[in-house]
Enzyme design. Structure first.
Site, mmCIF file in Angstrom:
data_model
loop_
_atom_site.group_PDB
_atom_site.id
_atom_site.type_symbol
_atom_site.label_atom_id
_atom_site.label_comp_id
_atom_site.label_asym_id
_atom_site.label_seq_id
_atom_site.Cartn_x
_atom_site.Cartn_y
_atom_site.Cartn_z
ATOM 1 N N HIS A 47 0.838 -1.196 0.000
ATOM 2 C CA HIS A 47 0.000 0.000 0.000
ATOM 3 C C HIS A 47 0.872 1.243 0.000
ATOM 4 O O HIS A 47 1.748 1.380 0.843
ATOM 5 C CB HIS A 47 -0.910 0.009 1.238
ATOM 6 C CG HIS A 47 -2.118 -0.856 1.100
ATOM 7 N ND1 HIS A 47 -3.347 -0.511 1.587
ATOM 8 C CD2 HIS A 47 -2.285 -2.060 0.510
ATOM 9 C CE1 HIS A 47 -4.228 -1.452 1.300
ATOM 10 N NE2 HIS A 47 -3.602 -2.407 0.656
ATOM 11 N N PRO A 63 -4.886 0.905 18.300
ATOM 12 C CA PRO A 63 -4.511 0.442 16.950
ATOM 13 C C PRO A 63 -4.701 1.488 15.838
ATOM 14 O O PRO A 63 -4.429 1.215 14.681
ATOM 15 C CB PRO A 63 -5.418 -0.760 16.723
ATOM 16 C CG PRO A 63 -6.471 -0.685 17.735
ATOM 17 C CD PRO A 63 -5.976 0.138 18.867
ATOM 18 N N LYS A 72 0.407 0.205 14.922
ATOM 19 C CA LYS A 72 1.773 0.076 15.444
ATOM 20 C C LYS A 72 2.037 -1.154 16.300
ATOM 21 O O LYS A 72 3.188 -1.559 16.470
ATOM 22 C CB LYS A 72 2.083 1.320 16.296
ATOM 23 C CG LYS A 72 2.232 2.580 15.481
ATOM 24 C CD LYS A 72 3.517 2.608 14.703
ATOM 25 C CE LYS A 72 3.470 3.634 13.585
ATOM 26 N NZ LYS A 72 3.582 3.031 12.275
ATOM 27 N N TYR A 85 3.752 6.555 9.822
ATOM 28 C CA TYR A 85 2.911 5.422 9.455
ATOM 29 C C TYR A 85 3.752 4.294 8.829
ATOM 30 O O TYR A 85 3.578 3.120 9.168
ATOM 31 C CB TYR A 85 1.822 5.860 8.469
ATOM 32 C CG TYR A 85 0.646 4.901 8.392
ATOM 33 C CD1 TYR A 85 0.660 3.807 7.535
ATOM 34 C CD2 TYR A 85 -0.472 5.074 9.205
ATOM 35 C CE1 TYR A 85 -0.397 2.915 7.476
ATOM 36 C CE2 TYR A 85 -1.548 4.198 9.144
ATOM 37 C CZ TYR A 85 -1.491 3.116 8.282
ATOM 38 O OH TYR A 85 -2.545 2.232 8.225
ATOM 39 N N TYR A 110 -9.411 6.015 6.818
ATOM 40 C CA TYR A 110 -9.637 6.401 8.209
ATOM 41 C C TYR A 110 -10.644 7.550 8.187
ATOM 42 O O TYR A 110 -10.426 8.552 7.502
ATOM 43 C CB TYR A 110 -8.339 6.916 8.844
ATOM 44 C CG TYR A 110 -7.293 5.873 9.125
ATOM 45 C CD1 TYR A 110 -6.448 5.386 8.119
ATOM 46 C CD2 TYR A 110 -7.124 5.355 10.415
ATOM 47 C CE1 TYR A 110 -5.484 4.433 8.398
ATOM 48 C CE2 TYR A 110 -6.150 4.395 10.694
ATOM 49 C CZ TYR A 110 -5.346 3.942 9.673
ATOM 50 O OH TYR A 110 -4.381 2.998 9.942
HETATM 51 P P1 FAS Z 1 0.539 -11.273 21.876
HETATM 52 O O1 FAS Z 1 -0.491 -10.912 22.895
HETATM 53 O O2 FAS Z 1 0.181 -11.321 20.441
HETATM 54 O O3 FAS Z 1 1.134 -12.734 22.210
HETATM 55 C C1 FAS Z 1 1.385 -13.113 23.549
HETATM 56 C C2 FAS Z 1 1.342 -14.629 23.596
HETATM 57 O O4 FAS Z 1 1.696 -15.039 24.927
HETATM 58 C C3 FAS Z 1 -0.057 -15.187 23.327
HETATM 59 O O5 FAS Z 1 0.007 -16.224 22.388
HETATM 60 C C4 FAS Z 1 -0.525 -15.697 24.688
HETATM 61 O O6 FAS Z 1 -1.360 -16.831 24.594
HETATM 62 C C5 FAS Z 1 0.795 -16.037 25.359
HETATM 63 N N1 FAS Z 1 0.735 -15.993 26.830
HETATM 64 C C6 FAS Z 1 0.083 -15.080 27.593
HETATM 65 N N2 FAS Z 1 0.277 -15.378 28.902
HETATM 66 C C7 FAS Z 1 1.081 -16.493 28.951
HETATM 67 C C8 FAS Z 1 1.627 -17.271 29.996
HETATM 68 N N3 FAS Z 1 1.401 -16.944 31.272
HETATM 69 N N4 FAS Z 1 2.386 -18.352 29.672
HETATM 70 C C9 FAS Z 1 2.640 -18.659 28.374
HETATM 71 N N5 FAS Z 1 2.150 -17.958 27.316
HETATM 72 C C10 FAS Z 1 1.376 -16.884 27.625
HETATM 73 N N6 FAS Z 1 -2.128 -4.092 16.503
HETATM 74 C C11 FAS Z 1 -2.120 -3.454 15.324
HETATM 75 O O7 FAS Z 1 -1.065 -2.985 14.900
HETATM 76 N N7 FAS Z 1 -3.297 -3.319 14.597
HETATM 77 C C12 FAS Z 1 -4.480 -3.860 15.031
HETATM 78 O O8 FAS Z 1 -5.509 -3.730 14.380
HETATM 79 C C13 FAS Z 1 -4.512 -4.553 16.248
HETATM 80 N N8 FAS Z 1 -5.675 -5.148 16.700
HETATM 81 C C14 FAS Z 1 -5.659 -5.822 17.901
HETATM 82 C C15 FAS Z 1 -6.818 -6.461 18.393
HETATM 83 C C16 FAS Z 1 -6.811 -7.149 19.624
HETATM 84 C C17 FAS Z 1 -8.063 -7.825 20.134
HETATM 85 C C18 FAS Z 1 -5.633 -7.183 20.399
HETATM 86 C C19 FAS Z 1 -5.607 -7.864 21.756
HETATM 87 C C20 FAS Z 1 -4.471 -6.567 19.919
HETATM 88 C C21 FAS Z 1 -4.477 -5.894 18.657
HETATM 89 N N9 FAS Z 1 -3.325 -5.290 18.136
HETATM 90 C C22 FAS Z 1 -3.303 -4.636 16.961
HETATM 91 C C23 FAS Z 1 -2.095 -5.360 18.835
HETATM 92 C C24 FAS Z 1 -1.502 -6.742 18.586
HETATM 93 O O9 FAS Z 1 -1.382 -6.964 17.223
HETATM 94 C C25 FAS Z 1 -0.227 -6.815 19.365
HETATM 95 O O10 FAS Z 1 0.541 -5.643 19.238
HETATM 96 C C26 FAS Z 1 0.606 -7.999 19.002
HETATM 97 O O11 FAS Z 1 -0.182 -9.145 19.112
HETATM 98 C C27 FAS Z 1 1.796 -8.015 19.962
HETATM 99 O O12 FAS Z 1 2.400 -9.233 19.867
HETATM 100 P P2 FAS Z 1 3.015 -9.942 21.162
HETATM 101 O O13 FAS Z 1 3.796 -8.949 21.923
HETATM 102 O O14 FAS Z 1 3.671 -11.180 20.655
HETATM 103 O O15 FAS Z 1 1.779 -10.278 22.110
HETATM 104 C C1 PHB Z 2 -6.229 -3.760 10.144
HETATM 105 O O1 PHB Z 2 -6.246 -3.971 8.908
HETATM 106 O O2 PHB Z 2 -6.537 -4.635 10.991
HETATM 107 C C2 PHB Z 2 -5.817 -2.394 10.657
HETATM 108 C C3 PHB Z 2 -5.316 -1.462 9.766
HETATM 109 C C4 PHB Z 2 -4.920 -0.205 10.245
HETATM 110 C C5 PHB Z 2 -5.050 0.077 11.596
HETATM 111 C C6 PHB Z 2 -5.549 -0.876 12.490
HETATM 112 C C7 PHB Z 2 -5.941 -2.120 12.009
HETATM 113 O O3 PHB Z 2 -4.669 1.310 12.070
#
Ligand code: FAS
Ligand code: PHB
Length: 391
Positions: free
Chosen positions: A72, A293, A297, A385, A201
């Site tokens: 993109h 989000p 980032k 971005y 957005y």
């Molecule tokens: P994660 O939370 O992805 O991974 C942590 C891992 O540790 C998980 O698999 C969990 O099961 C495991 N864990 C937890 N406790 C544990 C324990 N006690 N023992 C062993 N394992 C354990 N970011 C964006 O940039 N754009 C988005 O649109 C966006 N949407 C999101 C929507 C949701 C619902 C959430 C929760 C986050 C979103 N994020 C988004 C942010 C997300 O993408 C995170 O930044 C990303 O998953 C970070 O990755 P990790 O740090 O690996 O953490």
């Molecule tokens: C997504 O595609 O999930 C998305 C894209 C841009 C954002 C957040 C989420 O800022």
């Protein structure tokens, strides 16, 4: 069991770190609380920054990304029924972003790790960290009914916001910052061809909306909603009607509707634990920080942390130097706070604040007008971005 680096969590942070360590012949084991199926099923982020894409290619996780990722070169910002585009390459010396679902990144990284040594122990329960202030920390856990102790040189806490790692650091050593927003995002995955090629957005009196995508057949959408939103009050008809209203931009754009495959609510907060290291425990990714989000980032910040942590661990195991380990927090936090600032900026710019005064809303419109018309304003959005360089 013994390893050099025990990684807690098989999300993007843990999996990326494992692959980076593997490239430097450093032994590591990932302990993941949930099942492989659950980890692969989580629908989260969608936008990969330029440095994250380069990192994935450099560790051999870029083949499918290269084939199926959607490059993109800009985003649209809509306000007052007008659509304005922010171009990336012309404002960032040619950089762009790639749309590729987080679950696809996780799938690619799990496949790589399993090919290599398979040391991802899924369904590791009751994970506990021990002796993190000593030179011989360990992790205990139960798996398939067996109690296990994993001794190691270092522990990487990649277990997300609700994980055990940050909680293991003595409370009086934690330096925390938090801001909770008065709204959430209702996230939707729809079986519908994206109605345009780039993200939208939108600032609207009814609330923020985001149009994104996952593939030529799947649209990803978000609606600002109440933090305690009841999904029962969002039947499909209301969802589509609200999306059409908030994304209206007077240029003939109209969403394609389709079967809604997923609906979930994501709360919005900014959070930083500046204590990203305690003894032999290092925090990376969501265990150390959360961003709203709006700036896309979260996943990318996790990638930046583990690149810095990997370089520090490699220096230690190869030469015994602890300089980069000692500098980990300061190096990682510089990029963390830059991303926290941008995510807060985009969230404040684009959302309808329930307690917003008329003056605040007038400033939002003036900001939207400035940051989408002046070159300096558009460059500010574009360079943040596409992603600031890793530490
Ligand atoms: P994660 O939370 O992805 O991974 C942590 C891992 O540790 C998980 O698999 C969990 O099961 C495991 N864990 C937890 N406790 C544990 C324990 N006690 N023992 C062993 N394992 C354990 N970011 C964006 O940039 N754009 C988005 O649109 C966006 N949407 C999101 C929507 C949701 C619902 C959430 C929760 C986050 C979103 N994020 C988004 C942010 C997300 O993408 C995170 O930044 C990303 O998953 C970070 O990755 P990790 O740090 O690996 O953490
Ligand atoms: C997504 O595609 O999930 C998305 C894209 C841009 C954002 C957040 C989420 O800022």
């Amino acid at each position: 069991m013994k390893t050099q680096v025990a990684i807690i969590g098989a999300g993007p942070a843990g999996l990326l770190l494992a692959q980076l360590l593997r490239q430097n012949a450093i032994d590591c084991v990932i302990l993941e609380a949930r099942s492989e199926e659950y980890v692969l099923s989580r629908i989260r982020a969608g936008v990969l920054e330029h440095p994250t894409v380069e990192l994935l290619h450099s560790i051999g996780a870029g083949d499918r990304l290269g084939r199926e990722g959607l490059p993109h070169e800009g985003v649209d910002i809509v306000f007052r029924g007008e659509k304005r585009r922010i171009d990336f390459p012309s404002l960032t010396d040619g950089k762009k972003v790639t749309v590729y679902g987080q679950q696809e990144v996780v799938k690619d990284l799990i496949a790589l790790k399993k090919d290599f040594d398979g040391q991802i122990l899924f369904e590791a329960e009751n994970v506990q960290l021990h002796d993190i202030e000593s030179d011989s920390p360990s992790v205990s856990f139960t798996r398939h009914g067996e109690d296990v102790v994993l001794t190691c040189d270092f522990i990487a806490g990649c277990d997300g916001f609700h994980g055990v790692s940050r909680q293991t650091i003595p409370q009086d050593r934690l330096k925390l910052f938090e801001k909770v927003y008065p709204f959430a995002w209702l996230g939707l995955l729809a079986e519908a061809a994206p109605a345009q090629d780039e993200l939208i957005y939108s600032y609207h009196q009814n609330g923020f909306a985001l149009f994104s995508m996952r593939s030529p057949e799947v649209t990803r959408l978000y609606l600002q909603c109440h933090p305690e939103e009841n999904l029962d009050e969002w039947p499909d008809e209301r969802v589509w009607s609200e999306l059409h209203t908030r994304l209206e931009s007077g240029d003939g754009f109209r969403l394609n509707e389709g079967k809604i495959l997923r609906k979930d609510v994501t709360p919005m907060r900014s959070f930083v634990c500046e204590t990203m290291r305690h003894g032999r425990l290092f925090l990376a990714g969501d265990s150390a920080h959360i961003v709203p989000p709006t700036g896309a980032k979260g996943l990318n910040l996790a990638a930046g942390d583990v690149k810095v942590l990997n370089d520090a661990l490699v220096a230690f195991f190869k030469s015994g130097s602890t300089d980069l380990l000692d500098a980990y927090e300061a190096t990682a936090l510089k990029r963390v706070w830059a991303a926290e600032r941008f995510s807060w900026f985009m969230t404040r710019l684009l959302h309808k604040f329930p307690d917003g005064e008329p003056f605040d809303e007038a400033i939002q419109i003036a900001d939207l007008d400035y940051f989408t018309s002046s070159e300096a304003g558009r460059k500010t959005i574009a360079e943040n971005y596409v992603g600031l360089p890793f530490g």
